[in-house]
Design a protein around this motif. Structure first.
Motif, PDB file in Angstrom:
ATOM      1  N   ARG A  18      34.743  23.179  77.439  1.00 18.74           N
ATOM      2  CA  ARG A  18      33.929  21.968  77.344  1.00 18.74           C
ATOM      3  C   ARG A  18      34.626  20.752  77.921  1.00 18.74           C
ATOM      4  NH1 ARG A  18      36.517  22.241  72.549  1.00 18.74           N
ATOM      5  NH2 ARG A  18      37.170  20.297  71.552  1.00 18.74           N
ATOM      6  N   THR A  19      35.954  20.758  77.968  1.00 20.53           N
ATOM      7  CA  THR A  19      36.691  19.596  78.473  1.00 20.53           C
ATOM      8  C   THR A  19      36.588  19.462  79.990  1.00 20.53           C
ATOM      9  OG1 THR A  19      38.806  20.776  78.660  1.00 20.53           O
ATOM     10  CG2 THR A  19      38.320  19.712  76.541  1.00 20.53           C
ATOM     11  N   ALA A  20      35.973  20.436  80.659  1.00 21.64           N
ATOM     12  CA  ALA A  20      35.761  20.336  82.104  1.00 21.64           C
ATOM     13  C   ALA A  20      34.697  19.294  82.437  1.00 21.64           C
ATOM     14  CB  ALA A  20      35.368  21.693  82.680  1.00 21.64           C
ATOM     15  N   VAL A  21      33.895  18.915  81.442  1.00 23.18           N
ATOM     16  CA  VAL A  21      32.885  17.880  81.650  1.00 23.18           C
ATOM     17  C   VAL A  21      33.431  16.552  81.157  1.00 23.18           C
ATOM     18  CG1 VAL A  21      30.608  17.033  80.961  1.00 23.18           C
ATOM     19  CG2 VAL A  21      30.916  19.425  81.504  1.00 23.18           C
ATOM     20  N   VAL A  22      33.411  15.566  82.039  1.00 25.19           N
ATOM     21  CA  VAL A  22      33.802  14.198  81.704  1.00 25.19           C
ATOM     22  C   VAL A  22      32.583  13.330  81.965  1.00 25.19           C
ATOM     23  CG1 VAL A  22      35.350  12.288  82.256  1.00 25.19           C
ATOM     24  CG2 VAL A  22      36.195  14.643  82.332  1.00 25.19           C
ATOM     25  N   THR A  23      32.253  12.473  80.996  1.00 25.13           N
ATOM     26  CA  THR A  23      31.074  11.616  81.123  1.00 25.13           C
ATOM     27  C   THR A  23      31.473  10.153  80.980  1.00 25.13           C
ATOM     28  OG1 THR A  23      30.586  11.729  78.755  1.00 25.13           O
ATOM     29  CG2 THR A  23      29.535  13.383  80.165  1.00 25.13           C
ATOM     30  N   GLU A  24      30.532   9.280  81.361  1.00 25.51           N
ATOM     31  CA  GLU A  24      30.687   7.842  81.160  1.00 25.51           C
ATOM     32  C   GLU A  24      29.326   7.256  80.835  1.00 25.51           C
ATOM     33  OE1 GLU A  24      32.331   6.469  84.886  1.00 25.51           O
ATOM     34  OE2 GLU A  24      30.390   6.481  85.873  1.00 25.51           O
ATOM     35  N   ASN A  25      29.276   5.953  80.662  1.00 25.01           N
ATOM     36  CA  ASN A  25      28.023   5.261  80.361  1.00 25.01           C
ATOM     37  C   ASN A  25      27.364   5.844  79.109  1.00 25.01           C
ATOM     38  OD1 ASN A  25      26.015   3.375  80.673  1.00 25.01           O
ATOM     39  ND2 ASN A  25      24.868   4.552  82.185  1.00 25.01           N
ATOM     40  N   VAL A  30      27.491  12.206  84.174  1.00 20.98           N
ATOM     41  CA  VAL A  30      28.583  13.159  84.386  1.00 20.98           C
ATOM     42  C   VAL A  30      29.483  12.643  85.505  1.00 20.98           C
ATOM     43  CG1 VAL A  30      29.179  15.496  85.119  1.00 20.98           C
ATOM     44  CG2 VAL A  30      27.214  15.124  83.638  1.00 20.98           C
ATOM     45  N   VAL A  31      30.790  12.596  85.246  1.00 21.05           N
ATOM     46  CA  VAL A  31      31.775  12.211  86.249  1.00 21.05           C
ATOM     47  C   VAL A  31      32.438  13.457  86.838  1.00 21.05           C
ATOM     48  CG1 VAL A  31      33.906  10.907  86.642  1.00 21.05           C
ATOM     49  CG2 VAL A  31      32.183  10.030  85.053  1.00 21.05           C
ATOM     50  N   LYS A  32      32.749  14.424  85.994  1.00 23.31           N
ATOM     51  CA  LYS A  32      33.351  15.688  86.415  1.00 23.31           C
ATOM     52  C   LYS A  32      32.615  16.815  85.707  1.00 23.31           C
ATOM     53  CE  LYS A  32      37.975  13.899  87.160  1.00 23.31           C
ATOM     54  NZ  LYS A  32      39.355  13.925  86.775  1.00 23.31           N
ATOM     55  N   PRO A  33      32.467  17.956  86.329  1.00 21.84           N
ATOM     56  CA  PRO A  33      33.017  18.438  87.587  1.00 21.84           C
ATOM     57  C   PRO A  33      32.255  17.863  88.780  1.00 21.84           C
ATOM     58  CG  PRO A  33      31.632  20.138  86.691  1.00 21.84           C
ATOM     59  CD  PRO A  33      31.669  19.012  85.672  1.00 21.84           C
ATOM     60  N   PRO A  34      32.926  17.815  89.921  1.00 21.33           N
ATOM     61  CA  PRO A  34      32.277  17.301  91.126  1.00 21.33           C
ATOM     62  C   PRO A  34      31.013  18.097  91.451  1.00 21.33           C
ATOM     63  CG  PRO A  34      34.631  17.647  91.491  1.00 21.33           C
ATOM     64  CD  PRO A  34      34.298  18.247  90.156  1.00 21.33           C
ATOM     65  N   GLY A  35      29.960  17.370  91.803  1.00 18.37           N
ATOM     66  CA  GLY A  35      28.715  18.006  92.214  1.00 18.37           C
ATOM     67  C   GLY A  35      27.683  18.159  91.119  1.00 18.37           C
ATOM     68  N   LEU A  36      28.099  18.210  89.855  1.00 21.09           N
ATOM     69  CA  LEU A  36      27.127  18.430  88.772  1.00 21.09           C
ATOM     70  C   LEU A  36      26.186  17.246  88.629  1.00 21.09           C
ATOM     71  CD1 LEU A  36      25.929  20.173  86.564  1.00 21.09           C
ATOM     72  CD2 LEU A  36      27.709  19.348  85.019  1.00 21.09           C
ATOM     73  N   ARG A  37      26.707  16.030  88.671  1.00 24.35           N
ATOM     74  CA  ARG A  37      25.841  14.844  88.535  1.00 24.35           C
ATOM     75  C   ARG A  37      24.802  14.814  89.658  1.00 24.35           C
ATOM     76  NH1 ARG A  37      28.161   8.830  88.501  1.00 24.35           N
ATOM     77  NH2 ARG A  37      29.444   9.781  90.096  1.00 24.35           N
ATOM     78  N   GLU A  38      25.225  15.079  90.882  1.00 25.30           N
ATOM     79  CA  GLU A  38      24.299  15.060  92.011  1.00 25.30           C
ATOM     80  C   GLU A  38      23.222  16.136  91.858  1.00 25.30           C
ATOM     81  OE1 GLU A  38      28.003  13.044  92.968  1.00 25.30           O
ATOM     82  OE2 GLU A  38      27.637  15.058  92.224  1.00 25.30           O
ATOM     83  N   ALA A  39      23.622  17.305  91.367  1.00 23.91           N
ATOM     84  CA  ALA A  39      22.650  18.393  91.158  1.00 23.91           C
ATOM     85  C   ALA A  39      21.639  18.011  90.080  1.00 23.91           C
ATOM     86  CB  ALA A  39      23.377  19.682  90.795  1.00 23.91           C
ATOM     87  N   ILE A  40      22.099  17.402  89.001  1.00 19.87           N
ATOM     88  CA  ILE A  40      21.186  16.967  87.933  1.00 19.87           C
ATOM     89  C   ILE A  40      20.261  15.874  88.459  1.00 19.87           C
ATOM     90  CG2 ILE A  40      21.049  15.757  85.709  1.00 19.87           C
ATOM     91  CD1 ILE A  40      23.651  17.249  84.924  1.00 19.87           C
TER      92      ILE A  40
END
Length: 91
Positions: A18-25, A30-40
């Protein structure tokens, strides 16, 4: 009486770490992993994910104008989480 103008979806996706996901706001971006935010963000509707504080699960939230649309969006985002972070991605 409060009347909702949208429908909600919620599920949990079991992941390797679960620590592979980093969020903000306030855990809505989603900040990490790369690409997940763009896909969502490419999905239609509003959805966000956040890691559990105690278990290796990622919580998926989605909202849309109808329950069918919310379910479809939520299931699609859950699939993305599984693709980026699930057990299938660890092999």
């Amino acid at each position: 009486m409060l009347q909702l103008l949208f429908s909600l979806f919620y599920c949990q996706v079991k992941v390797v770490d679960r620590t592979a996901v980093v969020t903000e706001n306030a855990e809505t971006v989603v900040v990490k992993p790369p690409g997940l935010r763009e896909a969502i963000n490419a999905e239609i509707g509003r959805s966000f994910v956040r890691p559990s504080g105690t278990e290796d699960i990622i919580r998926v939230y989605a909202e849309a104008s109808t329950q069918d649309a919310a379910d479809s969006l939520g299931n699609s985002v859950a699939g993305l989480v599984n693709k980026f972070l699930g057990f299938a991605s660890s092999s």
